[in-house]
Design a protein around this motif. Sequence first.
Motif, mmCIF file in Angstrom:
data_model
loop_
_atom_site.group_PDB
_atom_site.id
_atom_site.type_symbol
_atom_site.label_atom_id
_atom_site.label_comp_id
_atom_site.label_asym_id
_atom_site.label_seq_id
_atom_site.Cartn_x
_atom_site.Cartn_y
_atom_site.Cartn_z
ATOM 1 N N MET A 275 39.647 28.189 35.003
ATOM 2 C CA MET A 275 40.598 29.121 34.421
ATOM 3 C C MET A 275 42.041 28.832 34.812
ATOM 4 S SD MET A 275 38.651 32.784 34.827
ATOM 5 C CE MET A 275 39.749 33.566 33.645
ATOM 6 N N ALA A 276 42.272 28.323 36.036
ATOM 7 C CA ALA A 276 43.648 28.203 36.513
ATOM 8 C C ALA A 276 43.722 27.255 37.691
ATOM 9 C CB ALA A 276 44.180 29.577 36.915
ATOM 10 N N SER A 277 44.937 26.908 38.084
ATOM 11 C CA SER A 277 45.171 26.139 39.294
ATOM 12 C C SER A 277 44.852 27.003 40.515
ATOM 13 C CB SER A 277 46.628 25.677 39.327
ATOM 14 O OG SER A 277 47.492 26.796 39.261
ATOM 15 N N PRO A 278 44.734 26.401 41.700
ATOM 16 C CA PRO A 278 44.326 27.180 42.881
ATOM 17 C C PRO A 278 45.272 28.344 43.181
ATOM 18 C CG PRO A 278 44.178 24.828 43.340
ATOM 19 C CD PRO A 278 44.882 24.956 42.030
ATOM 20 N N ALA A 279 44.691 29.479 43.508
ATOM 21 C CA ALA A 279 45.439 30.666 43.918
ATOM 22 C C ALA A 279 45.099 30.977 45.367
ATOM 23 C CB ALA A 279 45.081 31.847 43.028
ATOM 24 N N THR A 280 45.909 31.808 46.004
ATOM 25 C CA THR A 280 45.589 32.200 47.376
ATOM 26 C C THR A 280 44.679 33.422 47.412
ATOM 27 O OG1 THR A 280 47.634 33.478 47.476
ATOM 28 C CG2 THR A 280 47.690 31.236 48.351
ATOM 29 N N LEU A 281 44.882 34.372 46.494
ATOM 30 C CA LEU A 281 44.026 35.548 46.372
ATOM 31 C C LEU A 281 43.750 35.797 44.897
ATOM 32 C CD1 LEU A 281 45.624 38.108 48.892
ATOM 33 C CD2 LEU A 281 43.502 36.806 49.212
ATOM 34 N N ILE A 282 42.542 36.309 44.592
ATOM 35 C CA ILE A 282 42.186 36.601 43.204
ATOM 36 C C ILE A 282 41.433 37.923 43.120
ATOM 37 C CG2 ILE A 282 42.098 34.215 42.352
ATOM 38 C CD1 ILE A 282 39.043 34.323 42.777
ATOM 39 N N THR A 283 41.529 38.538 41.970
ATOM 40 C CA THR A 283 40.678 39.659 41.614
ATOM 41 C C THR A 283 40.537 39.643 40.100
ATOM 42 O OG1 THR A 283 40.286 42.033 41.948
ATOM 43 C CG2 THR A 283 42.536 41.372 41.408
ATOM 44 N N ALA A 284 39.786 40.582 39.546
ATOM 45 C CA ALA A 284 39.583 40.641 38.102
ATOM 46 C C ALA A 284 39.577 42.097 37.663
ATOM 47 C CB ALA A 284 38.271 39.963 37.704
ATOM 48 N N GLY A 285 40.113 42.368 36.492
ATOM 49 C CA GLY A 285 40.123 43.717 35.933
ATOM 50 C C GLY A 285 40.588 43.686 34.501
ATOM 51 N N ASP A 286 40.072 44.598 33.706
ATOM 52 C CA ASP A 286 40.382 44.615 32.273
ATOM 53 C C ASP A 286 41.706 45.348 32.032
ATOM 54 O OD1 ASP A 286 40.291 44.466 29.543
ATOM 55 O OD2 ASP A 286 38.688 45.934 29.286
ATOM 56 N N LEU A 287 42.814 44.735 32.431
ATOM 57 C CA LEU A 287 44.125 45.359 32.263
ATOM 58 C C LEU A 287 44.490 45.511 30.797
ATOM 59 C CD1 LEU A 287 46.352 43.751 35.060
ATOM 60 C CD2 LEU A 287 44.600 45.515 35.232
ATOM 61 N N GLY A 288 43.978 44.615 29.942
ATOM 62 C CA GLY A 288 44.322 44.639 28.524
ATOM 63 C C GLY A 288 43.467 45.565 27.688
ATOM 64 N N GLY A 289 42.382 46.089 28.266
ATOM 65 C CA GLY A 289 41.543 47.034 27.550
ATOM 66 C C GLY A 289 40.753 46.451 26.401
ATOM 67 N N ASP A 290 40.413 45.135 26.486
ATOM 68 C CA ASP A 290 39.670 44.505 25.396
ATOM 69 C C ASP A 290 38.192 44.344 25.706
ATOM 70 O OD1 ASP A 290 39.731 42.525 27.295
ATOM 71 O OD2 ASP A 290 40.601 40.983 25.993
ATOM 72 N N GLY A 291 37.743 44.889 26.854
ATOM 73 C CA GLY A 291 36.333 44.792 27.207
ATOM 74 C C GLY A 291 35.979 43.570 28.020
ATOM 75 N N VAL A 292 36.935 42.662 28.243
ATOM 76 C CA VAL A 292 36.718 41.475 29.068
ATOM 77 C C VAL A 292 37.743 41.500 30.191
ATOM 78 C CG1 VAL A 292 36.607 38.960 29.111
ATOM 79 C CG2 VAL A 292 35.902 40.198 27.055
ATOM 80 N N ASP A 293 37.296 41.199 31.415
ATOM 81 C CA ASP A 293 38.204 41.250 32.553
ATOM 82 C C ASP A 293 39.230 40.126 32.501
ATOM 83 O OD1 ASP A 293 37.113 43.511 33.685
ATOM 84 O OD2 ASP A 293 35.677 42.417 34.909
ATOM 85 N N ASP A 294 40.423 40.434 32.984
ATOM 86 C CA ASP A 294 41.513 39.466 33.078
ATOM 87 C C ASP A 294 41.574 38.912 34.496
ATOM 88 O OD1 ASP A 294 42.471 40.223 30.401
ATOM 89 O OD2 ASP A 294 43.090 42.071 31.373
ATOM 90 N N LEU A 295 41.973 37.651 34.621
ATOM 91 C CA LEU A 295 42.178 37.036 35.926
ATOM 92 C C LEU A 295 43.515 37.505 36.499
ATOM 93 C CD1 LEU A 295 41.759 34.954 38.220
ATOM 94 C CD2 LEU A 295 42.765 33.231 36.686
#
Length: 736
Positions: free
Chosen positions: A412-432
Amino acid sequence: MKKIAFLTLVALFLLTLPVRAQINLLHEFAGGAADGKKPYGSLILSGSTLYGMSHFGGGSDLGTIFKIQTDGSGFALLHEFAGGAADGGYPYGSLIFSGSTLYGMTEYGGASTYGTIFKMQTDGSGFALLHSFAAGTADGAEPCGSLIISGSILYGMTPYYGANTKGTIFKMQTDGSGYTLLHSFAGGAADGAFPFGSLVISGSALYGMTYYGGDSDYGTVFKMETDGSGFTLLHEFAGGTADGASPRGSLILSGSALYGMTYYGGDSDYGTVFKIETDGTSFTLLHEFAGGAADGYMPYTDLTISGSTLYGMTIYGGESERGTIFKVQTDGSGFSLLHEFAGGADDGKDPYGSLILFGLDLYGMTMLGGDNDQGVIFSLPVPSITSVDFLGTWDGQGVYYRNSITAAWVKMASPATLITAGDLGGDGVDDLIGIWPSQGGVWVQSSTNGAWTKLSTTAEHIASGDMNGDGRVDFLGTWDGQGVYYRNSLSGVWVKMASPATLITAGDLDSDGIDDLIGIWPTQGGVWVKYSKTGAWSKLSSTAKDIAAGDMNGDGRDDLLATWDGQGVYYRNSMNGAWVKMASPADQVTCGDLDADGKSDLIGNWPTQGGVWVKYSETGSWAKLSSSAGDIAAGKMRAGTGGSMPAQALFGPLGGYAQGPESLIQYQDISSEGPGGLHFAYQTEELLIPQEHESEMMRIPGPGELGFRWVEEKNLIPEESRESDANKEDRERNTK
């Protein structure tokens, strides 16, 4: 409770999911002085208590307010409507909550007998009329829908009277003051007429429907500002095979999409399910009811949404022609009947209300059926559960998720130091959501189109949850020297919840429908929870190494999950406060239902055991997921029941993998409005510092505290020998 078998489902794609094929009758209305009868509205839920109203019943046979536990116990009448100038009668809609206060409306009663607005405490005390409808040109009459609340303001509609005798929209304060008509419907081509449902609010905009009005006089979808300005028709129903007609219920909102149903219209003129954007574009019929044994028809009220699945009921249809419960995906696929009402002593019939979803069960009411044919309260297990995916970041490699259905890895992306997931966009799929310090802060990647948005400067720790009960997931972070804040995903407003913490997570520990802030404040001696609805603090344990929250035992309530050096990984049962030891100490922990059994599975990083492991809650078996990761999370990172990310998200603007913020040509930066930003502004909650709460004396000591007691699960140490051959082959095939 009565239970009747109704169907067997086989889950789609590669995973067979458990099915609990039974409907449970929690209460059968009998009428008379001691019970209600014939409910027309819907239930609401607080903790494990359901509240509702019946249209008839009670001492005056003018309706009741009642409560009942989700297991069917504890049924009690809280109020019996008596009519007259000081009371209402014949409630048609549903109740709403604000703290410990219930608000609702009746179709009859009050000084002019045209209906009332009332309030009452959840224990049945403090019943009071806030408004008596008077009809005429300056007021409405006989409300059929429900109220909504925003702050201290109530909004609602009536289907009759007002300046043009075709219904009204009104607002008033929760103390009964400031009653104002915002709009009087006029009908015709430019307006709606006779609204039978309720409003929905988003920011400063109200949305609703009318039964008549518009070019074809088949009803409308409208939008209006909360101050009464900007009334606009978003859609005018035309009926026929390509449109719906005559909506009786209300809209629901998910992201930028509104979903609803019409009573008529579609190929068979038996009603439709539709969606439309909040700007009035992209009107689409998702389903056209056909009736018969395999379909319902004539839906009366509202839909309920969970992720990308819509649930609803029809008054008629099914084998017995007494109504149905159905589900359909938000893109119109996957329509199926979950239950066909049959009436009689063992089932309900003719549902006029809507469903609510709690844990793994749908709850609702029917107007008729049961032993006395006066209606029932029922629960229905959700027939399938969508698994979530493991998500991790690896230094030098990137952020990946592992599809729990196919076991395929997706970068999904280049290395991050911390990650979580949540459906901020309200489309039923979680966002990185993650922290990329080299890019200056916290970023979110939309699951809808792969676009990146910078949310804030670099935070100490991040999480996500529905922190205000609006049905949308919010970003949550803690910043040294500033505090813990969440960003309202609908309005963009920042809210300060607490003083700075070292680690944070979110979960609905008290099962009130709003996620609670959970964090570690070492200066305050450990792990604390701040309950979102009351603002009260409670200490859960001594300081832990890492924390998470999830439903670890399948009881429908989130539990605290944490790891302590030298002691192990434990979860705290939110129902009774008991501690359960799940594993030996881990460096990091998170949780998610990877196997779709209705219970969150423990996921953790055990470097001494060679990497990231999952312990499945149902079986207690271990499976190795990957080598040791920099940070771990879990979320539904894919649409539907399988597959991978949408193409736009998987392949970024440069034509390759979306490697992270630095590789994108275009992005949005709203970080100046967040913590550490130049234009940062925020609202402040009360009690910002964890402090002793009156319930603290009743707390069961946690790990590291005097008097700590626990029970142990089996298989406390991740071991290869405990990994099934199938899991081992799968892991070896997919190891990076």
